[in-house]
Design a protein around this motif. Structure first.
Motif, PDB file in Angstrom:
ATOM      1  N   ARG A  67      30.509 -31.034   4.610  1.00 57.48           N
ATOM      2  CA  ARG A  67      30.722 -29.638   4.762  1.00 57.48           C
ATOM      3  C   ARG A  67      30.223 -29.051   3.204  1.00 57.48           C
ATOM      4  O   ARG A  67      29.629 -27.958   3.216  1.00 57.48           O
ATOM      5  CB  ARG A  67      31.497 -29.093   5.101  1.00 57.48           C
ATOM      6  CG  ARG A  67      31.934 -29.422   6.711  1.00 57.48           C
ATOM      7  CD  ARG A  67      33.465 -29.089   7.034  1.00 57.48           C
ATOM      8  NE  ARG A  67      33.282 -27.539   6.993  1.00 57.48           N
ATOM      9  CZ  ARG A  67      34.490 -26.995   7.548  1.00 57.48           C
ATOM     10  NH1 ARG A  67      35.529 -27.708   8.149  1.00 57.48           N
ATOM     11  NH2 ARG A  67      34.656 -25.695   7.751  1.00 57.48           N
ATOM     12  N   SER A  91      32.213 -23.681   2.684  1.00 61.48           N
ATOM     13  CA  SER A  91      31.892 -23.898   4.309  1.00 61.48           C
ATOM     14  C   SER A  91      32.999 -23.096   4.902  1.00 61.48           C
ATOM     15  O   SER A  91      34.398 -23.430   4.735  1.00 61.48           O
ATOM     16  CB  SER A  91      31.728 -25.223   4.321  1.00 61.48           C
ATOM     17  OG  SER A  91      31.446 -25.343   5.865  1.00 61.48           O
ATOM     18  N   GLN A  97      25.641 -24.430   5.625  1.00 62.97           N
ATOM     19  CA  GLN A  97      24.961 -24.473   4.514  1.00 62.97           C
ATOM     20  C   GLN A  97      23.737 -24.093   4.359  1.00 62.97           C
ATOM     21  O   GLN A  97      22.945 -24.274   5.488  1.00 62.97           O
ATOM     22  CB  GLN A  97      25.312 -25.679   3.604  1.00 62.97           C
ATOM     23  CG  GLN A  97      26.600 -26.017   3.632  1.00 62.97           C
ATOM     24  CD  GLN A  97      27.548 -25.167   2.543  1.00 62.97           C
ATOM     25  OE1 GLN A  97      26.965 -24.602   1.855  1.00 62.97           O
ATOM     26  NE2 GLN A  97      28.764 -25.352   2.524  1.00 62.97           N
TER      27      GLN A  97
END
Length: 189
Positions: A67, A91, A97
């Motif tokens: 993440r 995140s 992302q």
């Protein structure tokens, strides 16, 4: 980039892995019409690996690990190197992302989560891993989703700096598109 393969993430064995599917018959010129495709795991480990993107030259692939880490996989050496960690990426959930390769495969634009600041900026990092992160927008507003334009001579991104904003960064907001030229020579024409 050469039209002979696809890179993608797939959740298998209770975690996300990165695979490549490549056409195998030279007489079948187009991937979409291939009758024989070979799937190969590229990044398969105990981490959550997803959002792979080939570099435009096809020699590397950037991806997200767990993440909040941006890594680059070198196709020739089959090794990965870390570009960004949780000092630069934030995140709120899986697959959120945003990053994009430069047309020359030398740089990556990304949504930069500046430590201690809620709104994001647009960051730039060398794909080979040297140097420091550059904050391109430095606005204090929510700047995001930067894209290379004009063959890498400029970028386009979205910002709420002039749009309708809600109080305390909650609720709806409007964003406008902005452009930034990377040199006077790009700006002049």
């Amino acid at each position: 980039p050469d039209g002979k393969a696809l890179i993608y993430s797939s959740e298998r064995g209770n975690h996300w892995q990165i695979f490549e599917a490549r056409r195998t018959r030279d007489e079948e010129l187009h991937f979409y019409a291939s009758t024989v495709v070979r799937e190969t795991p590229l990044i398969s480990n105990a981490n959550e690996n997803y959002q792979p993107q080939y570099s435009p030259d096809g020699k590397q692939s950037a991806y997200i690990e767990n993440r909040m880490t941006l890594k680059v996989y070198d196709v020739a050496t089959k090794q990965s190197r870390q570009l960004l960690n949780d000092q630069y990426l934030f995140s709120m959930g899986d697959h959120d992302q945003f990053f994009q390769w430069s047309p020359d495969s030398q740089w990556i634009l990304f949504d930069y989560a500046v430590p201690g600041m809620a709104p994001g900026e647009v960051g730039l990092v060398k794909a080979e891993g040297s140097g420091s992160v550059i904050n391109l927008t430095q606005s204090g507003f929510n700047d995001s989703r930067a894209r290379w334009i004009l063959d890498g001579k400029a970028m386009l991104w979205f910002s709420n700096r002039d749009g309708l904003k809600s109080v305390a960064q909650s609720g709806a907001a409007q964003a406008d598109a902005y452009g930034m030229f990377f040199s006077q020579e790009a700006w002049d024409p």
